[in-house]
Design an enzyme around this catalytic site. Structure first.
Site, PDB file in Angstrom:
ATOM      1  N   ASP A   1       0.866  -1.180   0.000  1.00  0.00           N
ATOM      2  CA  ASP A   1       0.000   0.000   0.000  1.00  0.00           C
ATOM      3  C   ASP A   1       0.908   1.238   0.000  1.00  0.00           C
ATOM      4  OD1 ASP A   1       0.844   0.330   2.616  1.00  0.00           O
ATOM      5  OD2 ASP A   1      -1.149   0.198   3.515  1.00  0.00           O
TER       6      ASP A   1
ATOM      7  N   CYS B   1       2.973  -3.305   4.101  1.00  0.00           N
ATOM      8  CA  CYS B   1       2.105  -2.191   4.491  1.00  0.00           C
ATOM      9  C   CYS B   1       2.806  -1.481   5.643  1.00  0.00           C
ATOM     10  CB  CYS B   1       0.687  -2.659   4.831  1.00  0.00           C
ATOM     11  SG  CYS B   1       0.547  -3.776   6.240  1.00  0.00           S
TER      12      CYS B   1
ATOM     13  N   THR C   1       2.525  -1.550   9.078  1.00  0.00           N
ATOM     14  CA  THR C   1       2.977  -2.444  10.147  1.00  0.00           C
ATOM     15  C   THR C   1       3.271  -3.851   9.652  1.00  0.00           C
ATOM     16  OG1 THR C   1       0.691  -3.088  10.560  1.00  0.00           O
ATOM     17  CG2 THR C   1       1.567  -1.262  11.892  1.00  0.00           C
TER      18      THR C   1
ATOM     19  N   HIS D   1      10.898 -23.760   9.290  1.00  0.00           N
ATOM     20  CA  HIS D   1       9.881 -24.514  10.028  1.00  0.00           C
ATOM     21  C   HIS D   1       8.479 -24.408   9.434  1.00  0.00           C
ATOM     22  CE1 HIS D   1      12.213 -24.900  14.114  1.00  0.00           C
ATOM     23  NE2 HIS D   1      12.942 -25.244  13.074  1.00  0.00           N
TER      24      HIS D   1
ATOM     25  N   HIS E   1       8.392 -31.001  10.488  1.00  0.00           N
ATOM     26  CA  HIS E   1       7.567 -29.833  10.162  1.00  0.00           C
ATOM     27  C   HIS E   1       6.541 -30.133   9.067  1.00  0.00           C
ATOM     28  CE1 HIS E   1      10.219 -27.686  12.766  1.00  0.00           C
ATOM     29  NE2 HIS E   1      11.268 -28.060  12.045  1.00  0.00           N
TER      30      HIS E   1
END
Ligand code: RB5
Length: 160
Positions: A8, A65, A67, A98, A133
């Site tokens: 964004d 973005c 955060t 993992h 995993h």
């Protein structure tokens, strides 16, 4: 490897820096926008990259973005997507080893460009460890299947 990158308005500057790094690494990188400072809605750009990875049209994605949280929420709505918000090197490495993460999410207002570049280098050069995993990822796929059966799913996917 064919990858898509999207952001964004809070991630445009970092995206430009990262596209150079990705191309230097020999990755085929498609830019899904946005391209300028005008305020846009991160779900629109997160959806473009995530749906392309989910359907198998892209191998992996990078989303940015402010955060990284909004893009993570969007990406993880898509079937077969394992999006990891990595604002540190340890998380970047472990999300590949993992979790076999297939979308890297970064917070453009959280980390500096030099750390982000190093995270990208680490994330794209670290293989999945498989072993124990694999069984855990199979369980995630089963959760998705159960959600779809219950009518809460987001469709089919080729992403592995
Ligand atoms: C945009 O102001 C901001 O909300 C967005 O970039 C992101 O941080 C959302 O999670």
């Amino acid at each position: 490897m064919k990858i898509g990158i999207g952001c964004d308005h809070a991630g445009v500057e970092l995206k430009i820096e990262l596209i150079s790094v990705l191309r230097e690494m020999g990755l085929d990188c498609i830019d899904y926008g946005t391209d300028g400072p005008k305020s846009v809605d991160y779900p629109d750009f997160g959806e473009k990259v995530s749906s392309a990875v989910s359907s198998g049209g892209l191998d992996r994605g990078v989303l940015i973005c402010g955060t990284g949280i909004g893009m993570s929420i969007v990406a993880n709505k898509f079937s077969g997507i394992r999006a990891s918000l990595c604002n540190d090197l340890f998380g970047a490495k472990m999300s590949r080893m993992h979790n076999d993460a297939n979308i890297l999410v970064l917070g453009g207002r959280v980390i500096g460009k030099d750390l982000a570049k190093e995270i990208v280098r680490v994330w794209f050069s670290t293989p999945f460890e498989a072993g124990r995993h694999t069984n855990r990822l199979d369980k995630i796929r089963l959760i998705e299947e159960r959600q779809k059966s219950a009518g809460h799913g987001t469709g089919t996917s080729q992403a592995r």
